[in-house]
Enzyme design. Structure first.
Site, PDB file in Angstrom:
ATOM      1  N   ARG A 243       5.227   2.360  -7.081  1.00 54.71           N
ATOM      2  CA  ARG A 243       5.299   3.149  -5.860  1.00 54.71           C
ATOM      3  C   ARG A 243       5.547   4.603  -6.261  1.00 54.71           C
ATOM      4  NH1 ARG A 243       3.033  -0.350  -3.665  1.00 54.71           N
ATOM      5  NH2 ARG A 243       3.657  -1.579  -1.853  1.00 54.71           N
ATOM      6  N   GLU A 272       1.793   9.574   0.054  1.00 57.00           N
ATOM      7  CA  GLU A 272       0.415   9.081   0.056  1.00 57.00           C
ATOM      8  C   GLU A 272      -0.191   9.317   1.421  1.00 57.00           C
ATOM      9  OE1 GLU A 272      -0.163   5.100  -1.367  1.00 57.00           O
ATOM     10  OE2 GLU A 272       0.849   5.555  -3.238  1.00 57.00           O
ATOM     11  N   HIS A 291      -4.420   4.645  -4.942  1.00 60.47           N
ATOM     12  CA  HIS A 291      -3.726   3.361  -4.699  1.00 60.47           C
ATOM     13  C   HIS A 291      -4.731   2.199  -4.615  1.00 60.47           C
ATOM     14  CE1 HIS A 291       0.242   1.635  -2.888  1.00 60.47           C
ATOM     15  NE2 HIS A 291      -0.394   0.725  -3.625  1.00 60.47           N
TER      16      HIS A 291
HETATM   17  C1  DGY Z   1       0.945  -3.932  -2.840  1.00 54.38           C
HETATM   18  O1  DGY Z   1       0.407  -4.973  -2.453  1.00 54.38           O
HETATM   19  O2  DGY Z   1       2.133  -3.705  -2.654  1.00 54.38           O
HETATM   20  C2  DGY Z   1       0.089  -2.950  -3.589  1.00 54.38           C
HETATM   21  O3  DGY Z   1       0.690  -1.742  -3.775  1.00 54.38           O
HETATM   22  C3  DGY Z   1      -1.266  -2.778  -2.924  1.00 54.38           C
HETATM   23  O4  DGY Z   1      -1.992  -3.876  -3.218  1.00 54.38           O
END
Ligand code: DGY
Length: 331
Positions: A243, A272, A291
């Site tokens: 993240r 983001e 992402h």
């Molecule tokens: C999640 O699933 O948490 C990822 O960051 C996106 O697939």
């Protein structure tokens, strides 16, 4: 004649893979937000008033305010493994189970973390931009000289499913893998994955590549900060598929600009989407992608279906297959 039970009402906050949608349509009356981009907050606020199931994405903040406007809500299902966008405690207080999609995206995300690692090591993004800009004149012994992946030390922060899957990929590269994890790693796992567990500081200092695999929590927010960059090797690369907010992006900018570290490859940013004006985007040694670590056709399909299964179970009051607050189902 007995009239059939009305189907529960569900909001899906974005277009999702068709099989996921079809699965939901089989048991619910579905409204899909078809607008451009994530559902706006004011629209979400209004639409939750009448729904029993919410199928959301990591771009939707599901907090007290949203829950407070959703008196009929019985389940929240996110099409993601990470659920930092949901106030799980607030859901638990309201006895609303929250489903997520662990496992199905592990290998795809690990593939991508490794792709970013290799791109950072061998400066692939920069080199591709250079060719597209028409600047390739001749073979040059000094052109885009990077760092070897084989034989290097990979530092992994967070040794859950994805961290372990990344470690497994290092065998063919003959890498040494050092790991920092919040709990002692089982001997069996250490043996199978051939990694060494050590302190966070040592991992940071020894890594040629530092790959992040922790969830975003109050403990991991800005875990990678100025002090950490100063402990890292000047030849090291940071890889983030976790993240964005695990990294202090201002400190990262300074570290890349001043060559405190060599490079970074980021699948996730803070915020983001990253602003086109963000100074990180001006740096040749920073690769940023939007992402997409779990974005393979097969994996996104599995995530969509798994989230639909979680939603169904929550609507009928069954144990949700993948529930992050299972205590709500026990009481
Ligand atoms: C999640 O699933 O948490 C990822 O960051 C996106 O697939």
């Amino acid at each position: 004649m007995v009239s059939p039970m009305p189907k529960p009402r569900v909001l899906v906050t974005r277009r999702i893979p068709e099989v996921g949608l079809q699965a939901i349509q089989a048991y619910a009356e579905v409204e899909v937000w078809e607008g451009e981009g994530p559902i706006p907050r004011d629209v979400l606020r209004k639409k939750v008033a009448s729904i029993e199931g919410l199928y959301c994405l990591l771009t939707d903040v599901v907090d007290e305010e949203i829950l407070g406007r959703a008196p009929k809500l019985r389940v929240v299902s996110t099409m993601a493994v990470g659920y930092d966008h949901i106030d799980v405690d607030a859901c638990t207080r309201r006895k609303i189970p929250v489903g997520n999609t662990p496992g199905v995206l592990t290998e795809t995300t690990a593939d991508f973390a490794f792709a970013l690692l290799m791109a950072a090591a061998r400066r692939i993004g920069e080199a591709a931009d250079f060719v597209k800009a028409g600047r390739w004149n001749a073979w040059d012994p000094t052109l885009f000289v990077g760092h070897d992946v084989h034989g290097a030390t990979l530092g992994i922060i967070g040794f859950g499913r994805i961290g372990q899957a990344v470690a497994r990929r290092t065998t063919g590269f003959g890498m040494r893998v050092v790991v920092s994890h919040s709990r002692p790693i089982l001997d069996e796992t250490l043996r199978q994955t051939q990694v060494e567990q050590m302190s966070f500081d040592r991992v940071v200092e020894e890594a040629d590549f530092l790959s992040l695999h922790v969830p975003l929590t109050p403990q991991t927010e800005y875990l990678i900060n100025q002090e950490v960059f100063h402990r890292m090797k000047p030849t090291a690369a940071l890889i983030n598929t976790a993240r964005g907010r695990v990294v202090d992006s201002k400190a990262l900018y300074a570290a890349l600009r001043d060559r405190t570290i060599a490079s970074a490859a980021l699948d996730v940013t803070d915020p983001e989407p990253i602003s086109p004006e963000d100074p990180l985007l001006t740096l040749p040694n920073c690769l940023v992608v939007p992402h997409i670590a779990s974005a393979s056709v097969a994996t996104r399909t599995r995530m969509a279906v798994m989230a639909a299964e979680n939603l169904r179970a929550g609507l009928v009051g069954e144990q949700i297959p993948h529930c992050v607050n299972p205590e709500v189902l026990r009481t």
